[in-house]
Design an enzyme around this catalytic site. Structure first.
Site, PDB file in Angstrom:
ATOM      1  N   LYS A  35       0.840  -1.206   0.000  1.00 14.85           N
ATOM      2  CA  LYS A  35       0.000   0.000   0.000  1.00 14.85           C
ATOM      3  C   LYS A  35       0.871   1.251   0.000  1.00 14.85           C
ATOM      4  O   LYS A  35       2.088   1.175   0.244  1.00 14.85           O
ATOM      5  CB  LYS A  35      -0.949  -0.012   1.197  1.00 14.85           C
ATOM      6  CG  LYS A  35      -0.266  -0.116   2.530  1.00 14.85           C
ATOM      7  CD  LYS A  35      -1.302  -0.297   3.627  1.00 14.85           C
ATOM      8  CE  LYS A  35      -0.630  -0.401   4.963  1.00 14.85           C
ATOM      9  NZ  LYS A  35      -1.445   0.002   6.069  1.00 14.85           N
ATOM     10  N   TYR A 259      16.104  29.717   7.750  1.00 16.08           N
ATOM     11  CA  TYR A 259      14.974  30.524   8.221  1.00 16.08           C
ATOM     12  C   TYR A 259      14.977  30.636   9.747  1.00 16.08           C
ATOM     13  O   TYR A 259      15.168  29.639  10.450  1.00 16.08           O
ATOM     14  CB  TYR A 259      13.649  29.904   7.774  1.00 16.08           C
ATOM     15  CG  TYR A 259      13.378  30.060   6.303  1.00 16.08           C
ATOM     16  CD1 TYR A 259      13.129  31.311   5.742  1.00 16.08           C
ATOM     17  CD2 TYR A 259      13.363  28.945   5.463  1.00 16.08           C
ATOM     18  CE1 TYR A 259      12.876  31.449   4.391  1.00 16.08           C
ATOM     19  CE2 TYR A 259      13.103  29.082   4.111  1.00 16.08           C
ATOM     20  CZ  TYR A 259      12.857  30.337   3.579  1.00 16.08           C
ATOM     21  OH  TYR A 259      12.606  30.473   2.240  1.00 16.08           O
TER      22      TYR A 259
HETATM   23  C1  LIG Z   1      -3.968  -4.528   8.074  1.00 13.47           C
HETATM   24  C2  LIG Z   1      -2.499  -4.406   7.916  1.00 13.47           C
HETATM   25  N1  LIG Z   1      -1.757  -5.505   7.769  1.00 13.47           N
HETATM   26  C3  LIG Z   1      -0.414  -5.445   7.628  1.00 13.47           C
HETATM   27  C4  LIG Z   1       0.248  -4.245   7.637  1.00 13.47           C
HETATM   28  C5  LIG Z   1       1.758  -4.225   7.520  1.00 13.47           C
HETATM   29  O1  LIG Z   1       2.312  -3.701   8.688  1.00 13.47           O
HETATM   30  P1  LIG Z   1       3.893  -3.543   8.849  1.00 13.47           P
HETATM   31  O2  LIG Z   1       4.306  -2.531   7.831  1.00 13.47           O
HETATM   32  O3  LIG Z   1       4.095  -3.086  10.239  1.00 13.47           O
HETATM   33  O4  LIG Z   1       4.459  -4.873   8.541  1.00 13.47           O
HETATM   34  C6  LIG Z   1      -0.487  -3.084   7.788  1.00 13.47           C
HETATM   35  C7  LIG Z   1       0.216  -1.788   7.812  1.00 13.47           C
HETATM   36  O5  LIG Z   1      -0.111  -0.845   8.427  1.00 13.47           O
HETATM   37  C8  LIG Z   1      -1.899  -3.171   7.925  1.00 13.47           C
HETATM   38  O6  LIG Z   1      -2.644  -2.049   8.085  1.00 13.47           O
END
Ligand SMILES: Cc1ncc(COP(=O)(O)O)c(C=O)c1O
Length: 367
Positions: A35, A259
């Site tokens: 994602k 700044y």
């Molecule tokens: C539902 C779910 N599964 C798995 C993951 C993967 O988590 P991580 O990046 O801590 O392995 C996430 C990430 O936020 C998630 O929201």
């Protein structure tokens, strides 16, 4: 390409890191979490690189799933937040994308949809995260409703752990006990394909949480999910964020830098300007002292980060010149270390990297 800021993505490191996850969870299938543009590393290049090692991909929405299908990837793809409106269902069905189901209205929507291509669903159970999911005592009813629907294919189970990154927290064991009490055939009791609980931290540290599918995200990118850095030695950072010095000059004692003049030179000193700023995603609130690697030597960031530039104290590298390299994160310093200086986590640093920063993909043979 003229501006020297870039994020080099080390493809071998991605492969290596997923292999680490697989070794830690040898009996589970691996759902690579891609994602948010593969945590800023680039959705399609990461997906292609991991295609032969991953059993499935997880993304947050259809907009992230469809490019994977369009690129010809036929893996299981799971929408971790499910669908956001009923209008998405025909696309999920046609493109065979799995939905996480976490709210009753989603079941209502599935009841109303044409059933020609059943959609595989994952019932999300809120075992303690307090985010998405049915309460454990609502999960059975959700399953019964889904089981009756011709629009629904295979039903699996998912939960998310809130504290797996804190090895001493009792919460993980409590959450797993709640998940276990649902009576889901778990791991070898089922057909090895019914349930999923583990994020990166649990993949690395909580074998009891592996179940049938692990869902590693941050570990793929080589950053530790833990505060304790010793437990991620096996991982290799997949991103090097780098740029160059575009100005080197000596400022007199008492001269301000950047700044607001947050940093004031305590003596006449060489100051370097690096072409990297918050317009690239480098955190504006990075404090003085945040490390930057110039010519292999760590030097402190000084003064407020601007949109396109930041300043470094070059006293540790007095021979530094315009054009010399500056590494903002990678092997040294790591993104986790920069994140700690900035009061955030590596996840956020990666995700905030802006499109302006070219992603350059390399194998170790090309480095
Ligand atoms: C539902 C779910 N599964 C798995 C993951 C993967 O988590 P991580 O990046 O801590 O392995 C996430 C990430 O936020 C998630 O929201």
């Amino acid at each position: 390409m003229s501006r020297p800021a870039r994020a080099t993505i080390h493809l071998d490191a991605l492969r290596h890191n997923l292999a680490v996850a697989r070794r830690c969870a040898p009996d589970a299938r691996a759902m690579a979490v891609l994602k948010a543009n593969a945590y800023g590393h680039g959705l399609l290049p990461v997906a292609h690189e991991l295609a032969d090692q991953a059993d499935a991909f997880a993304v947050s929405c259809l907009e992230e799933a469809l490019p994977l299908r369009e690129a010809g990837l036929s893996h299981r793809i799971v929408l971790l937040e499910g669908f956001f409106e009923a209008g998405e269902l025909p696309i999920l069905a046609a493109r065979q994308v799995d939905a996480v189901i976490h709210q009753p209205w989603q079941i209502d929507a599935l009841e109303a949809v044409d059933s020609s291509h059943p959609i595989d669903c994952w019932i999300k159970v809120d075992t303690g995260m307090g985010r998405l999911g049915f309460a454990p005592d609502e999960a059975g009813e959700a399953r019964e409703r889904l089981q009756r629907l011709p629009a629904v294919g295979t039903i699996r189970w998912m939960t998310h752990l809130a504290s797996a990154d804190e090895p001493d927290s009792p919460q993980t064991a409590e959450q797993l006990a709640r998940f276990g009490s649902l009576g889901i055939p778990f791991g070898s009791e089922g057909e090895g394909d019914t349930s999923s609980a583990a994020n990166s931290a649990a993949t690395l540290r909580w074998p009891q949480a592996h179940a049938d599918w692990v869902r590693p995200g941050i570990l793929l990118y080589g950053a530790s999910p833990f505060v304790d850095p010793s437990v991620h030695e096996a991982l290799r950072p997949a991103m090097t964020l780098s740029s160059q010095l575009i100005s080197v000059k000596t400022l007199p004692r008492g001269h301000g830098v950047g700044y607001g003049g947050r940093f004031v030179c305590p003596e006449a000193m060489p100051v370097g300007i690096v072409a990297m700023g918050y317009g690239d995603g480098y955190p504006r609130h990075a404090p003085d002292g945040t490390p930057v690697l110039v010519n292999g030597i760590r030097v402190p960031l000084i003064g407020r980060v601007s949109m396109d530039m930041l300043a470094v104290d070059l006293r540790p590298v007095p021979d530094a010149r315009v054009g010399d390299s500056a590494i903002l994160w990678g092997d040294n310093p790591t993104a986790g270390e920069i994140a700690r200086h900035c009061g955030t986590i590596s996840y956020e640093l990666f995700c905030r990297l802006t499109p302006r920063v070219p992603r350059v993909y390399r194998r170790s043979s090309q480095e």
